[in-house]
Motif scaffolding. Structure first.
Motif, PDB file in Angstrom:
ATOM      1  N   ASN A  38       0.841  -1.199   0.000  1.00  0.00           N
ATOM      2  CA  ASN A  38       0.000   0.000   0.000  1.00  0.00           C
ATOM      3  C   ASN A  38       0.880   1.254   0.000  1.00  0.00           C
ATOM      4  O   ASN A  38       1.899   1.291   0.698  1.00  0.00           O
TER       5      ASN A  38
ATOM      6  N   SER B 196       0.486   3.930   1.452  1.00  0.00           N
ATOM      7  CA  SER B 196       0.592   4.495   2.804  1.00  0.00           C
ATOM      8  C   SER B 196       1.540   3.685   3.684  1.00  0.00           C
ATOM      9  O   SER B 196       1.861   4.105   4.798  1.00  0.00           O
TER      10      SER B 196
ATOM     11  N   ARG C   9       0.695   1.259   5.233  1.00  0.00           N
ATOM     12  CA  ARG C   9      -0.101   0.772   6.364  1.00  0.00           C
ATOM     13  C   ARG C   9      -1.041  -0.324   5.913  1.00  0.00           C
ATOM     14  O   ARG C   9      -1.563  -0.285   4.802  1.00  0.00           O
TER      15      ARG C   9
END
Lengths: 230, 85
Positions: free
Chosen positions: A105, A107, A109
């Motif tokens: 991902n 992010s 996360r």
């Protein structure tokens, strides 16, 4: 109709898939062990979510060499339906059943939440119970869901209507792409060129009871049921 | 037949978004290394194998990379070293 649900070492959504097929859809399901060599008469094969082989090397990279995958690929090549959710989608990409790959991902996360999807193509065996443009809510739970493909592949699957689900902002922002994982074109799910293989990061098998937040995912199962039964 | 140790570097394909590399780049700059331009985080795989010679060991490892160790859609690889064990 009989659904075959493959259990790899590390699969953790095989029971959810079983629940969706047997309790919500009212059809028959069997578990297929990854070392099995036959699909035991399954009409539809499901590659469930989880962390097959601990995601060693890359998510799905080792699972695709499991003995059962030879049968799954042959099933798909015969034009029979195969669907993969989350880790199942990752395995399909590694196995070459679907184009592209799923990366970490953007992010960095792990994202676990209900997301809004827009049905981009309701004319596939997996989406015919939805309408084009319909917004549905289905949970995601993954760390490696950023759909990535080269420019040529991306324009081909877009042009052929093979992007079936896309992440969108919210009910009021139906046209706005929003990607919880950084996926190219906010792609959440695609089908194969022949249309009989579906891969998606969201978990429709976890969205079959209003009690658990959404029953929007049952449409995927009802769609394939109506198609195969027809 | 001799035994070889072949080391392979696998890194995200250039041009693809590499959030992990970017996070490390930012951390290094914050830490006082403003000269850092780019970082890519990948994998280092060491294969020990039997082969007729080092050329054969390298060729075989290259094949392994194309089939399993790397995903050609998203990763580049290079043979870092081939040594005799």
């Amino acid at each position: 109709m009989k659904f075959g649900i493959v259990t790899f070492p590390g699969s953790n959504c095989d029971y959810d898939a079983y629940h969706a097929v047997v309790d919500a859809l009212g059809e028959e399901a069997v578990y297929l062990w990854h070392k099995d060599h036959d699909l035991r008469g399954s009409d539809v094969v499901i590659l469930p979510g989880g962390f097959s082989y601990g995601d060693y090397l890359r998510a799905g990279a080792i699972a695709r060499f499991s003995p059962i995958m030879r049968e799954v690929i042959a099933h798909a090549e015969r034009g029979a339906p195969v669907m993969g959710f989350c880790n199942g989608f990752q395995i399909m990409c590694e196995a070459g059943l679907l184009p592209g790959a799923l990366l970490r991902n953007a992010s960095l996360r792990f994202v676990c939440e209900a997301v809004r999807l827009r049905v981009e193509n309701a004319d596939t065996p997996f989406t015919n119970r939805y309408t084009r443009g319909q917004l549905i809510t289905i949970p995601i739970a993954h760390g490696d869901g950023r759909y990535t493909a080269d420019a040529e592949t991306l324009s081909r699957i877009e042009g052929e209507g093979r992007v079936v689900f896309r992440y969108v902002g919210g009910p009021g922002d139906a046209d706005e792409w929003w990607s919880p994982n950084g996926s190219m074109n906010a792609i959440a799910g695609i089908v194969s060129a022949a249309g009989n293989v579906l891969g998606m990061m969201p978990h429709p098998e976890r969205a079959v009871d209003d009690l658990l937040g959404s029953s929007d995912g049952i449409g995927v199962f009802e769609s394939i049921l109506s198609r195969v039964a027809a | 037949m001799s035994r070889f140790r072949v080391a392979v570097h696998i890194v995200p394909r250039r041009g693809l978004l590499d959030p992990q590399g970017k996070a490390v780049t930012d951390a290094l700059r914050t830490l006082g290394f403003p000269a850092v331009r780019d970082v890519h985080v990948g994998r280092h795989v060491v294969v020990e194998m039997d082969a007729a010679d080092s050329t054969a060991a390298e060729r075989s490892t290259r094949d392994m990379c194309q089939k399993l160790l790397a995903n050609p859609i998203i990763e580049d690889f290079e043979i870092a070293s081939v040594s005799t064990l």
